[in-house]
Scaffold this active site. Structure first.
Site, mmCIF file in Angstrom:
data_model
loop_
_atom_site.group_PDB
_atom_site.id
_atom_site.type_symbol
_atom_site.label_atom_id
_atom_site.label_comp_id
_atom_site.label_asym_id
_atom_site.label_seq_id
_atom_site.Cartn_x
_atom_site.Cartn_y
_atom_site.Cartn_z
ATOM 1 N N HIS A 1 2.505 -6.048 0.006
ATOM 2 C CA HIS A 1 3.807 -6.195 -0.654
ATOM 3 C C HIS A 1 4.224 -4.933 -1.405
ATOM 4 C CE1 HIS A 1 7.071 -8.816 -1.841
ATOM 5 N NE2 HIS A 1 6.971 -8.386 -3.073
ATOM 6 N N ASP B 1 2.747 -1.689 -0.527
ATOM 7 C CA ASP B 1 2.786 -0.613 0.481
ATOM 8 C C ASP B 1 4.191 -0.440 1.048
ATOM 9 O OD1 ASP B 1 -0.007 -0.359 0.397
ATOM 10 O OD2 ASP B 1 -0.316 -1.630 2.169
ATOM 11 N N ASP C 1 1.891 -10.932 3.020
ATOM 12 C CA ASP C 1 1.605 -9.581 2.500
ATOM 13 C C ASP C 1 0.963 -9.642 1.122
ATOM 14 O OD1 ASP C 1 3.633 -10.194 0.727
ATOM 15 O OD2 ASP C 1 5.032 -8.659 1.416
ATOM 16 N N ASP D 1 -6.292 1.905 -4.183
ATOM 17 C CA ASP D 1 -5.104 1.303 -4.788
ATOM 18 C C ASP D 1 -5.407 -0.137 -5.230
ATOM 19 O OD1 ASP D 1 -2.637 0.493 -5.602
ATOM 20 O OD2 ASP D 1 -1.587 1.042 -3.754
ATOM 21 N N SER E 1 11.650 -7.458 -2.107
ATOM 22 C CA SER E 1 11.154 -8.652 -2.780
ATOM 23 C C SER E 1 12.328 -9.453 -3.358
ATOM 24 C CB SER E 1 10.114 -8.247 -3.828
ATOM 25 O OG SER E 1 9.368 -9.357 -4.231
ATOM 26 N N GLN E 2 12.330 -9.763 -4.665
ATOM 27 C CA GLN E 2 13.459 -10.526 -5.216
ATOM 28 C C GLN E 2 14.771 -9.766 -5.084
ATOM 29 O OE1 GLN E 2 13.277 -11.581 -9.398
ATOM 30 N NE2 GLN E 2 14.833 -13.160 -9.207
HETATM 31 CA CA CA Z 1 -0.820 0.484 -1.510
#
Ligand code: CA
Length: 296
Positions: free
Chosen positions: A263, A265, A241, A220, A83-84
């Site tokens: 994002h 997972d 995602d 989740d 990500s970032q």
């Molecule tokens: Ca997950």
């Protein structure tokens, strides 16, 4: 993976916004660090400001890289950012390509996040809603700092506005003008394999009904959040995602951009609860072998 397929240089894992190393005993890179180490890789999960700009986080990462090089005696590191963390790693590699063998973006918003754009439109930082969101993020950050057991350095500065601006399409476009290394020239294309001696790679996933919302992701809550966030996407509607668009993630050699992973997972969150048929840890092990094969 055997010892013989471990990368030559240490792998440095850089987290995204609101990232951490461990909250109490819970790791950000759930099961990933251990799996890589079992394969013989030297792995460091590092911390940078959970809420700050790419540039501030990138300078912190550079300082940490120098420590790791002193500690290990290695010449360079392989940076892997989620990500970032991808933008953070790109900054460090652009500034000190001599210290970086490779940058790998895992679900990185390399052309911005449409979720950040939505929040910018609806939660402007000088509006009441924006101030409430900013306050909420500060509270979450403070709580996470209290629970953090993986980071032992000085207190990290917080800049909520800088953090948010670093993730919008407009903010990332400005960042990309200054630090274009590894970016594709055309939307949806691959970027250059190597710039200034640094190899660039990326992979990402997309929400895929019937796959990502099944299996263990049924249990989740972060998957439900991603499905909600995905509704804010316009340009890449149906191809994201939940937080980052498929093509927005492209950097360097694109290993894949439609793995059935949301994002969270993609870093095996939460608690390894992922969708049907998803194997996020395998992607990291395959990448370690890829880096090794490339002499990195
Ligand atoms: Ca997950």
């Amino acid at each position: 993976m055997s010892q013989g397929s471990a990368p030559r240089y240490p792998m440095v894992l850089v987290p995204g916004m609101l990232g951490f190393i461990h909250l109490v005993l819970y790791p950000y890179w759930y099961g990933i660090v251990e799996a890589l180490r079992r394969g013989g890789a030297v792995v460091f999960a590092v911390q940078v400001s959970p809420l700050n700009s790419n540039e501030v986080r990138g300078e912190q990462l550079l300082a940490r890289i120098e420590e790791i090089l002193r500690e290990t005696g290695a010449d360079k590191v392989n940076l892997i950012g989620h990500s970032q963390g991808s933008l953070t790693a790109r900054y460090a590699a652009a500034k000190r390509p001599d210290l970086v063998a490779s940058v790998t973006s895992v679900a990185g918003p390399n052309h911005g996040s449409e979720l950040a754009d939505y929040l910018h439109r609806h939660y402007a930082h000088d509006s009441l809603k924006g101030r409430l969101l900013s306050g909420l993020l500060r509270v979450i950050n403070a709580l996470m700092c209290l629970l953090d057991t993986g980071y032992h350095g000085p207190k990290l500065p917080v800049d909520v506005h800088g953090s948010h601006h670093s993730l919008t399409t407009e903010g990332v476009a400005l960042f990309n003008q200054r630090y274009p290394q590894g970016l594709p020239e055309t939307w949806g294309g691959h970027g250059p394999e190597e710039v200034n001696g640094v190899r660039y790679y990326s992979w990402s996933g997309t929400l895929q009904p019937g796959k990502t919302d099944r299996g263990r992701n049924l249990f989740d809550g972060t998957n439900r959040s991603c499905r909600l966030f995905a509704k804010t996407f316009v340009r890449e509607a149906g191809h994201c995602d939940g937080m980052v668009g498929r093509y927005s993630s492209h950097l360097g050699t694109v290993i894949g951009d439609d793995f059935p992973l949301d994002h969270f997972d993609i870093v095996n969150q939460s608690l390894g609860l992922v969708g049907k048929g998803a194997e996020p840890i395998r992607l990291f092990l395959e990448h370690a072998a890829r880096l090794k094969a490339a002499g990195l």
